[in-house]
Enzyme design. Structure first.
Site, PDB file in Angstrom:
ATOM      1  N   GLY A   1      30.301  36.411  42.834  1.00 29.71           N
ATOM      2  CA  GLY A   1      31.690  35.095  43.127  1.00 29.71           C
ATOM      3  C   GLY A   1      32.472  34.783  42.598  1.00 29.71           C
ATOM      4  O   GLY A   1      33.168  35.133  41.975  1.00 29.71           O
ATOM      5  N   GLU A   2      33.059  33.099  42.588  1.00 31.98           N
ATOM      6  CA  GLU A   2      33.958  32.560  41.362  1.00 31.98           C
ATOM      7  C   GLU A   2      32.970  31.797  40.109  1.00 31.98           C
ATOM      8  O   GLU A   2      32.586  30.754  41.300  1.00 31.98           O
ATOM      9  CB  GLU A   2      34.921  31.785  42.533  1.00 31.98           C
ATOM     10  N   SER A   3      32.783  32.279  39.585  1.00 34.03           N
ATOM     11  CA  SER A   3      32.880  32.509  37.636  1.00 34.03           C
ATOM     12  C   SER A   3      33.112  31.133  37.751  1.00 34.03           C
ATOM     13  O   SER A   3      31.349  29.672  37.658  1.00 34.03           O
ATOM     14  CB  SER A   3      32.942  32.639  37.305  1.00 34.03           C
TER      15      SER A   3
ATOM     16  N   ILE B   1      35.434  44.640  41.992  1.00 33.38           N
ATOM     17  CA  ILE B   1      36.560  43.416  43.379  1.00 33.38           C
ATOM     18  C   ILE B   1      36.826  42.544  42.062  1.00 33.38           C
ATOM     19  O   ILE B   1      35.916  41.545  42.068  1.00 33.38           O
ATOM     20  CB  ILE B   1      35.417  43.279  43.814  1.00 33.38           C
TER      21      ILE B   1
ATOM     22  N   ARG C   1      38.706  37.561  32.768  1.00 32.22           N
ATOM     23  CA  ARG C   1      38.855  37.312  34.193  1.00 32.22           C
ATOM     24  C   ARG C   1      39.478  38.349  35.373  1.00 32.22           C
ATOM     25  O   ARG C   1      41.068  38.311  34.053  1.00 32.22           O
ATOM     26  CB  ARG C   1      38.634  36.149  34.916  1.00 32.22           C
TER      27      ARG C   1
ATOM     28  N   GLU D   1      24.935  45.953  43.603  1.00 30.41           N
ATOM     29  CA  GLU D   1      24.057  45.429  45.535  1.00 30.41           C
ATOM     30  C   GLU D   1      25.945  46.292  46.734  1.00 30.41           C
ATOM     31  O   GLU D   1      25.103  46.525  47.454  1.00 30.41           O
ATOM     32  CB  GLU D   1      24.670  44.490  45.288  1.00 30.41           C
TER      33      GLU D   1
ATOM     34  N   HIS E   1      29.934  45.413  41.093  1.00 32.51           N
ATOM     35  CA  HIS E   1      28.872  45.170  42.334  1.00 32.51           C
ATOM     36  C   HIS E   1      27.784  46.651  42.536  1.00 32.51           C
ATOM     37  O   HIS E   1      28.528  46.859  43.511  1.00 32.51           O
ATOM     38  CB  HIS E   1      29.752  44.587  43.403  1.00 32.51           C
TER      39      HIS E   1
ATOM     40  N   CYS F   1      29.393  40.781  37.534  1.00 38.51           N
ATOM     41  CA  CYS F   1      31.363  40.322  38.077  1.00 38.51           C
ATOM     42  C   CYS F   1      30.866  38.406  37.111  1.00 38.51           C
ATOM     43  O   CYS F   1      31.320  38.355  36.073  1.00 38.51           O
ATOM     44  CB  CYS F   1      32.024  40.720  39.723  1.00 38.51           C
TER      45      CYS F   1
END
Length: 201
Positions: A55-57, A147, A118, A185, A183, A86
């Site tokens: 996601g967005e950390s 990603i 990042r 998953e 990722h 990620c």
């Protein structure tokens, strides 16, 4: 048969995909176990393992808030395995910079003795897939989906590097804490989730 209770932090990211991967890992291992999405401190206190998805950390750190981060930190330091993917890797780290803006100042858990950068491979349009090897985890081949991925720029002496791409560290383990830049998953391969399940058993 009872087994480990795994939680997927559901503040952001590929929550359903990670839940599905753990279900597959449990089924293939032929063991008991459960997986659920969690987003509050009381639920995390009952877990045997926690996945922090991508996601967005900076958003994840902000949404989690002080109490939730404190509970995660206490549980993991007490021995509960954690798997950061990620942005989850960034949250587990002790220091983070951004390729463009430099220091981020975001809340971090300081559970992995690593520093990360990042967006190290570029933005969304620079996303890519590549083959990785994680032999220390018993995984000879794995498809890494990158990603807006971070890289690990520094790793302390207690950190085992388990995968590299282009001479960059992209997966590490320190005791019961696992962190990856990519990722898993988003593939059809549950191998890495199976490895984490074994860590939680």
């Amino acid at each position: 048969m009872s087994g480990p209770s795994i939680g997927v932090l559901s503040l952001q990211g590929d929550v359903r995909e990670n839940i599905g991967m753990i279900h597959t890992a449990i089924s293939r291992a032929g063991v008991g176990g459960s997986v659920e999405q969690v987003n509050d401190a009381s639920a995390i206190k009952e877990l045997d393992g926690l996945i922090i998805p991508g996601g967005e950390s900076t958003v994840i750190g902000g949404l989690a808030g002080g109490e939730l981060l404190d509970v995660i930190r206490t549980k993991v330091r007490g021995g509960m395995p954690a798997f950061g993917i990620c942005a989850g890797l960034i949250l587990l780290s002790k220091g983070a910079t951004d390729r463009t803006v430099g220091r981020t100042g975001q809340p971090l858990l300081d559970l992995l003795d690593v520093r990360v950068e990042r967006n190290a491979f570029g933005r969304q349009k620079e996303s890519f897939e590549t083959e990785l090897s994680m032999t220390s985890c018993g995984i000879e081949e794995f498809r890494g989906v990158f990603i807006r991925a971070p890289v690990i720029t520094e790793a302390g002496p207690g950190v085992q590097v388990i995968a590299e791409y282009d001479n960059k560290k992209v997966a590490v383990q320190q005791g019961s804490v696992l962190g990856v830049s990519f990722h898993p998953e988003l593939t059809n391969d549950p191998s890495l989730h199976q490895y984490f399940l074994k860590m939680c058993a």
